[in-house]
Design an enzyme around this catalytic site. Sequence first.
Site, PDB file in Angstrom:
ATOM      1  N   GLU A   1       0.769  -1.207  -0.213  1.00 58.76           N
ATOM      2  CA  GLU A   1      -0.095   0.061  -0.064  1.00 58.76           C
ATOM      3  C   GLU A   1       0.882   1.288   0.107  1.00 58.76           C
ATOM      4  OE1 GLU A   1      -3.854  -1.583   2.602  1.00 58.76           O
ATOM      5  OE2 GLU A   1      -2.111  -0.951   3.604  1.00 58.76           O
TER       6      GLU A   1
ATOM      7  N   ASP B   1     -12.743  -5.255  -1.338  1.00 58.44           N
ATOM      8  CA  ASP B   1     -13.613  -6.492  -1.495  1.00 58.44           C
ATOM      9  C   ASP B   1     -15.003  -6.063  -0.685  1.00 58.44           C
ATOM     10  OD1 ASP B   1     -13.222  -7.143   1.529  1.00 58.44           O
ATOM     11  OD2 ASP B   1     -11.264  -7.164   0.827  1.00 58.44           O
TER      12      ASP B   1
END
Length: 266
Positions: free
Chosen positions: A19, A223
Site C-alpha cells: 500500500e 472487497d
Amino acid sequence: MIGPLAHAPVAIVAAMHEELSALLAQMPDEQRVRAAGRDFWVGHLHGQPVVAVLSRIGKVAAAVTATVLLERFGVRAIVFTGVAGGLAPGVDVGDVVVATQLLQHDLDASPIFPKYEVPLMGLSRFAADASMGDALAAVAEAALRDPVALVGQAAVDEFGLRSPKVHRGLLVSGDRFVSTVAESDALRHSLPDALAVEMEGAAVAQVCHDYGVPFAAMRTISDRADDAAHGDFARFVAEVASRYSLVLASAWLATLPSSPETPAAT
C-alpha cells in the site's frame, strides 16, 4: 484542519508494504529512521516534509506507530491510507471511503460501559478532521473521474472499476479480517451506518484524539467483506490500492501551503 506547525512533517501511514511502496518510490530524499521495530521514511513529497511508515496490521500495531510519529517525529497530522472491505450497499470495489468518524467494532466492555464505548473516555466514535477529509474527498473525486488514467485499462477491466465513487461516513476497525457473509451481515445489523471495515483506523483516531492532532483516513474498497474477500486481495492491493494511495496522497499534499525545511529525526 492541519495545525499551525507548518514546519512539522505530515505522516502518511499504511498497514502493508504494497500500500505504501508506490509512494515511497516518489520520495527522492527519503532517509530511513529505525524506531520501535519499524522503518520511518523521512523526506519530502510535493514540497511537503513527510514521514511515511508501514504500521503493520492491527489496532495495537497502528497505535504504537501513531504514538512514535507524534512523540519522536512531531508530525502535525496523520493520514492513514490503504484498503478496506465494503459494508454499506453501494460501497463497491474500487470506491474510496473518506472517514468522518471511526469506531472499534470489536470493543465491548458491557455491562460496565456501553458497547463500543472506550472505557473511561465516554466516547465510542472518534471524529476525523473535517477539513482534511473534505480535501481528500475532493482530490479523490477528481482522480476517480478517469479510472483508466489512475490505474490503467487492464486493472479497470480486471476489477470492474467502471465508475468508482467517493463515500463519506463511518469507518469501523477491529482485530479480525472480516471475510464471511455472516460476519459482514452482523456488522451491518449492529452498525447500520458503517460504510466499510478495516483493522487500524479507529486506534489511530483515538491516539490522535488524545494528542489533539488532526487525523484522516482514506480507504480504497478492495472487497465486500464477504466469502470472496480473500480472492484477489493481494493483486488488488498491488495493482489498484497502491496507485490510489500514491495519487490521492500526492494530490492532497500538493494543495497544502509550502513548508520550510524540516530536519529529520534521528
